[in-house]
Design a protein around this motif. Structure first.
Motif: not given
Length: 307
Positions: A70-76, A80-84, A304-306
């Motif tokens: 769960a912590a790893r999922v939240l970290s992903i 930056a790729f998913y950040a809003t 580049a985003q990844l």
């Protein structure tokens, strides 16, 4: 017939890659080999996410049973790729903002990174494999959207297509007489066995038939006499990720995000698609140079985003 694990080692220390490949294939298919497993929580999340009326809370409650995952999922989800503009602060918020299918994809990405792309002594190639697989997953989904192909499993197939490399390396390190061999010696063996090994894992994990079918033929566009568009999207995604620097091999010298010309894929090396297969993919997808050029620009941006 018993497996002769020493068949590929000659008295002089020379190794016949053909004999070693046959021995590794035999070991992978034997009852004694124990392939890597996915966390039960990850498999349960994948099954739940496929249900038409599942609620966010059901998925989140299952995922919370594995705090590390769960912590790893939240970290992903916070990357930056998913950040809003506003950060994701909880799994429930991630599920609502990203949607259950994207959350499912993130769960599998996290599980592979934590449990599968980990082979003692091979940290560098496993890190490269994880980056490559993640990039191909994102670019496969982008290619499918550009071609109106059903992208339901595009991301998952991209993540899973090369898990056979990890399985094959685990099979090799399981045997002391193979573990001593150099990565240079093992490379052609890994290349020869990884497709079948990917199919083996997809079957062991009881993944949907569409995923198993694609990863078992991920270097083929024509399967059983028929052009498979999902396979074609994956082949093109691998090409574009290689050009963008997220391949298993170094990118071509003439790589250019804004080019409409497609560099020739390498003729040999780890995880390559030969020119004929790439041309079959172009035809199956009905993409001309301009369309592929647009996909190329997007692929470079994704890589580049990844990071």
């Amino acid at each position: 017939m018993p497996i002769d694990h020493n068949v590929a080692r000659k008295p002089t220390g020379w190794v016949d890659p053909v004999e070693l490949t046959a021995a590794v294939q035999q070991w992978l298919a034997s009852p004694g080999f124990r392939p890597p497993t996915l966390p039960a929580v990850a498999l349960e999340v994948m099954e739940l996410a496929s249900r038409p009326n599942v609620q966010f809370e059901e998925v989140v409650n299952v995922l919370q049973r594995d705090p590390v995952l769960a912590a790893r999922v939240l970290s992903i989800a916070q990357s930056a790729f998913y950040a809003t503009r506003s950060p994701v602060m909880s799994l429930h918020q991630a599920a609502i903002r990203l949607g259950l299918k994207t959350l499912r994809d993130l769960v599998l990405e996290a599980a592979l990174n934590l449990k599968v792309f980990r082979v003692p002594g091979y940290d560098e190639i496993m890190a490269r494999l994880y980056r490559h697989s993640t990039a191909v997953a994102h670019v496969s989904r982008a290619v499918c959207r550009r071609t109106l192909i059903d992208a339901e499993y595009a991301f998952l197939c991209g993540l899973l297509h090369d898990v056979g490399f990890a399985a094959a390396l685990l099979a090799i390190v399981d045997k002391p007489e193979w573990r001593r061999l150099s990565l240079e010696t093992l490379t052609p063996v890994l290349d020869a066995v990884h497709v079948d090994a990917s199919g083996l894992l997809a079957r062991q994990w009881k993944l949907p038939a569409a995923i198993h079918h694609l990863v078992s033929h991920h270097h083929d566009v024509i399967v059983n006499g028929r052009a498979e568009q999902a396979n074609a999207a994956l082949v093109l995604a691998e090409q574009l990720c290689w050009e963008a620097g997220a391949g298993m091999l170094p990118p071509p010298d003439d790589a250019d995000a804004l080019s409409v010309a497609t560099p020739e894929p390498p003729l040999e090396g780890l995880d390559v698609n030969w020119t004929g297969v790439l041309e079959e993919a172009r035809k199956a997808l009905k993409m001309d140079d301009l369309a592929i050029g647009a996909a190329r620009a997007e692929a470079f941006e994704i890589v580049a985003q990844l990071g």
